[in-house]
Design a protein around this motif. Structure first.
Motif, short mmCIF file in Angstrom:
data_model
loop_
_atom_site.label_atom_id
_atom_site.label_comp_id
_atom_site.label_asym_id
_atom_site.label_seq_id
_atom_site.Cartn_x
_atom_site.Cartn_y
_atom_site.Cartn_z
N UNK A 154 8.08 2.19 -8.02
CA UNK A 154 7.92 3.54 -7.71
C UNK A 154 6.84 4.04 -6.77
N UNK A 155 5.63 3.52 -6.95
CA UNK A 155 4.59 3.84 -6.13
C UNK A 155 4.22 2.56 -5.14
N UNK A 156 4.95 2.37 -4.07
CA UNK A 156 4.84 1.10 -3.30
C UNK A 156 3.40 0.72 -3.06
N UNK A 157 2.55 1.51 -2.79
CA UNK A 157 1.14 1.19 -2.46
C UNK A 157 0.23 1.70 -3.50
N UNK A 158 0.75 1.92 -4.44
CA UNK A 158 -0.11 2.61 -5.71
C UNK A 158 -0.21 4.51 -5.43
N UNK B 157 -6.55 -0.89 -4.36
CA UNK B 157 -5.59 -0.40 -3.32
C UNK B 157 -5.99 0.90 -2.74
N UNK B 158 -6.44 1.89 -3.55
CA UNK B 158 -6.89 2.96 -2.61
C UNK B 158 -7.87 2.77 -1.68
N UNK B 159 -8.98 2.34 -1.78
CA UNK B 159 -9.87 2.16 -0.80
C UNK B 159 -9.29 1.23 0.46
N UNK B 160 -8.41 0.17 0.03
CA UNK B 160 -8.00 -0.65 1.11
C UNK B 160 -7.08 -0.29 2.03
N UNK B 161 -5.82 0.46 1.61
CA UNK B 161 -4.81 0.68 2.42
C UNK B 161 -5.13 1.80 3.73
N UNK B 162 -5.59 2.88 2.99
CA UNK B 162 -5.90 3.77 4.14
C UNK B 162 -6.79 3.28 5.35
N UNK C 49 -7.04 -0.02 6.16
CA UNK C 49 -6.23 -1.10 6.80
C UNK C 49 -5.47 -0.48 7.82
N UNK C 50 -4.98 0.75 7.63
CA UNK C 50 -4.17 1.55 8.60
C UNK C 50 -4.89 1.68 9.95
N UNK C 51 -6.10 2.29 9.72
CA UNK C 51 -7.07 2.59 10.80
C UNK C 51 -7.23 1.28 11.54
N UNK C 52 -7.63 0.29 10.87
CA UNK C 52 -8.03 -0.86 11.31
C UNK C 52 -6.88 -1.54 12.24
N UNK C 53 -5.75 -1.61 11.56
CA UNK C 53 -4.44 -2.15 12.47
C UNK C 53 -4.11 -1.46 13.67
N UNK C 54 -4.23 -0.05 13.54
CA UNK C 54 -3.61 0.74 14.66
C UNK C 54 -4.71 0.61 15.73
N UNK C 55 -6.18 0.52 15.39
CA UNK C 55 -7.13 0.57 16.32
C UNK C 55 -6.87 -0.91 17.16
N UNK D 134 -15.22 -0.96 6.19
CA UNK D 134 -15.81 -2.32 6.05
C UNK D 134 -16.85 -2.18 5.15
N UNK D 135 -17.82 -1.16 5.05
CA UNK D 135 -18.77 -0.96 4.19
C UNK D 135 -18.38 -0.71 2.77
N UNK D 136 -17.11 0.17 2.49
CA UNK D 136 -16.51 0.29 1.26
C UNK D 136 -16.19 -0.94 0.89
N UNK D 137 -15.32 -1.70 1.39
CA UNK D 137 -14.79 -2.90 1.06
C UNK D 137 -15.91 -3.80 0.58
N UNK D 138 -16.92 -4.13 1.22
CA UNK D 138 -18.14 -4.92 0.90
C UNK D 138 -18.78 -4.40 -0.15
N UNK D 139 -18.93 -2.97 -0.42
CA UNK D 139 -19.46 -2.58 -1.84
C UNK D 139 -18.50 -2.73 -2.80
#
Lengths: 310, 315
Positions: free
Chosen positions: A85-89, A276-281, A283-289, B147-152
């Motif tokens: 239901x919540x694909x990425x949480x 998942x909450x800190x990860x995915x947003x 990751x989107x910035x990272x991949x886009x940039x 990156x900082x958040x992930x490391x923390x």
């Protein structure tokens, strides 16, 4: 592989709108054909392009792809883990991350793109005027460039955004006003060398107005480096916007951006239980940039005649 | 040489003047009186007037600018609107922390980036080279706060290897090891982007030098490859990198704002953020000017170093 096809079609269309160009393929290939071939031989650039088509496509089609209302909170779904239901949480208010990421992408990409346009227009105009007219005008404009380039970007950005307004429009204006200097120097350099060429002399002999010589005769010849720096600039603006929004100074909730989604994601319980909450947003910035940088670098190599095809 | 340095110094005066005018103009145009005046709704109109009078907020703008500038030049930075503490005291309290963070980052960046860049260039077009190139692309594109958040999240909270923030264990004894333990993650995050950039510069610079005639000559003379690389090529390849150090300063000082916020590092950047949220105008203005001066000094050092090191530069 359907993504790959859409990616290539979109690119080929935008670069070679004129079918005539294809006829020249063969022994005497057009400049454009060489550039396109060189670009598509660069694996990283092609990867970046495909990624961008997917990311931009997903953002544009957000209303059709999103599984939830991006701003709808749900007590029961707080920090829900990724599931069918919540694909990425879900986030700390029970909003669906996947749907929110799609809509956040619209805003982040829009701000990045619009900021690029505004800084490129300011930079190209100032650079063209300085390079074409030279003399005192050049001197004054370049001193202004020296001053603006020394502005402590982060401090100035934060001050301007925090004290005045966090609206997307103001962000775009501020980014444009603080970031045009690189383009201005670039275009000035191109101007200086191009204005000595015969076609400019010809245009002048015809008595064309100066603004026309600058913008419709010289500028198209300087377009390559401008496009490269503009592509790389989009990535930088996306990072700048997300940093400001992350700090709580940029675009304000409930409107999601990849950056402001992360500002709610920093607490020990979330770090422990809801990766998942800190990860995915982010990751989107990272991949886009990353993708914009790959494409920008690929374009630079493709446009550089010194870089030969492999 | 001396004339070059003097000319270069004179050139920075209009730049600093321009920056000061712009910072001042921004503060004056910013909407809303400083928080101290609006904070207390029960304040009487007379007291309010007195307050405005005391802070000199109703003088004509050029007068205010002149006063501000002459105070700045003479080192009178004024007091915080919020705490009343002299801004110079606030800066003095926090500057060492920021300098430690920046120095550690510069150290990390240089220590890692230059050898990695050399390896990448020496093994051009190998798997090693491609991997390094990919990582340096990633290092440039990764948002430092994320990156900082992930490391923390992974290293500090989940694995417990590092503290989540601060400069030392609260209440604990301040040992060097404890300080270093706290310093490592923020310094690494602050260094990432520059490390990636520096790796790419080193690689490019090394590749350029490798194709020079004198390298071929060295090889032709039968020197060992390691000697050719480290003795002949490296020295010349590192030359242009000197300018990079000066240019690292702005990204460090800018990056410190975000990094200090995430890692609760009590430095200049954190002071700046809290002043911004409280609209503490004197502190904001001085920190903006202060960082501008650092940027200008960084550029100055880069230019002068380059002129010293490379005799081909005319001055």
């Amino acid at each position: 592989m359907s993504h790959l096809n859409t990616g290539q079609d979109a690119k080929t269309e935008s670069i070679t709108p004129n079918p005539m160009n294809n006829e020249t393929l063969g022994k005497h290939r057009s400049m454009l054909a060489i550039i396109v071939t060189k670009f598509f031989q660069n694996k990283l650039a092609v990867f970046g392009l495909i990624m961008l088509v997917i990311i931009v496509g997903a953002a544009v089609l957000a209303p059709f792809i999103a599984t939830h209302n991006p701003n709808e909170t749900s007590l029961g779904a707080r920090l829900h883990e990724p599931s069918a239901e919540y694909l990425l949480g879900a986030d700390n208010l029970g909003r669906d991350l996947f749907s929110r990421l799609l809509y956040a992408g619209q805003m982040s990409l829009l701000v990045g793109f619009a900021a690029m346009v505004s800084s490129t227009i300011i930079g190209a105009t100032v650079g063209a005027i300085a390079g074409y007219f030279g003399g005192i005008i050049d001197g004054i404009l370049m001193r202004i460039v020296d001053i603006v380039i020394s502005f402590p970007n982060v401090f100035m950005l934060i001050t301007l955004v925090a004290l005045f307004s966090p609206s997307p429009f103001w962000l775009i204006v501020v980014f444009g006003l603080l970031s045009w200097t690189g383009t201005a120097r670039l275009v000035r350099g191109e101007m200086l060398s191009l204005k000595q060429r015969e076609f400019v002399l010809a245009a002048r002999t015809l008595g064309l107005p100066k603004w026309r010589i600058i913008f419709s005769h010289i500028m198209p010849n300087a377009i390559g480096p401008i496009i490269v720096s503009a592509t790389l600039a989009i990535g930088a603006f996306i990072i700048a916007e997300s940093t400001l929004s992350f700090l709580g100074l940029g675009i304000q909730p409930p409107q999601a951006t990849w950056g402001n989604m992360l500002s709610d994601a920093q607490s020990i319980p979330i770090f422990l239980n809801a990766w998942w909450f800190p990860l995915f947003p982010g990751l989107m910035i990272f991949l886009t940039v990353l993708s914009f940088n790959f494409v920008g670098d690929g374009l630079r190599d493709a446009l550089d005649p010194r870089v030969v095809e492999k | 040489m001396i004339t070059y340095i003097i000319r270069r110094l004179v050139m920075t005066v209009p730049i600093l003047f321009g920056i000061s005018v712009v910072s001042f103009a921004i503060m004056m145009m910013a909407p809303g009186q400083p928080a101290i005046i609006d904070a207390d709704p029960t304040i009487s109109p007379e007291a309010r007037e007195a307050q405005i009078e005391r802070l000199g907020l109703d003088d004509p703008l050029p007068v205010q600018y002149g006063r501000w500038l002459s105070n700045m030049v003479s080192g009178e930075f004024g007091n915080s609107y919020i705490s009343g503490t002299p801004v110079s005291t606030l800066i003095a309290q926090r500057l060492p922390n920021t300098l430690i963070l920046m120095a550690a980052s510069a150290f990390l960046a240089i220590l890692l980036a230059i050898p990695i860049g050399i390896i990448s260039a020496v093994r051009q077009y190998t798997k090693t080279d491609y991997t390094i190139t990919l990582f340096s692309f990633a290092g440039v594109a990764i948002p430092n706060f994320w990156f900082g958040l992930l490391l923390i999240m992974f290293l500090s909270v989940q694995l417990g290897w590092f503290p989540v923030g601060g400069i030392q264990t609260i209440g604990g004894e301040a040992s060097i090891m404890d300080r270093l333990h706290h310093l490592f993650l923020p310094a690494l995050v602050l260094a990432t982007a520059d490390m990636a950039g520096l790796t790419r510069y080193t690689r490019t610079s090394m590749l350029e030098v490798k194709s020079q005639d004198y390298i071929r000559t060295a090889r032709a003379k039968g020197f060992k490859e390691s000697r050719v690389i480290y003795k002949h090529a490296l020295r010349n390849a590192l030359l242009p990198l000197i300018t990079i150090f000066g240019l690292m300063l702005p990204t460090f000082i800018g990056g410190s704002v975000v990094i200090e916020q995430i890692f609760s590092w009590p430095g200049i950047g954190q002071l700046f953020m809290s002043s911004v949220f409280q609209r503490d105008y004197p502190v904001i203005m001085i920190l903006t000017m202060f960082s501008a001066v650092l940027v200008v000094i960084g550029n100055l050092i880069a230019d002068i170093l380059y002129a010293i090191v490379d005799p081909r530069i005319e001055y």
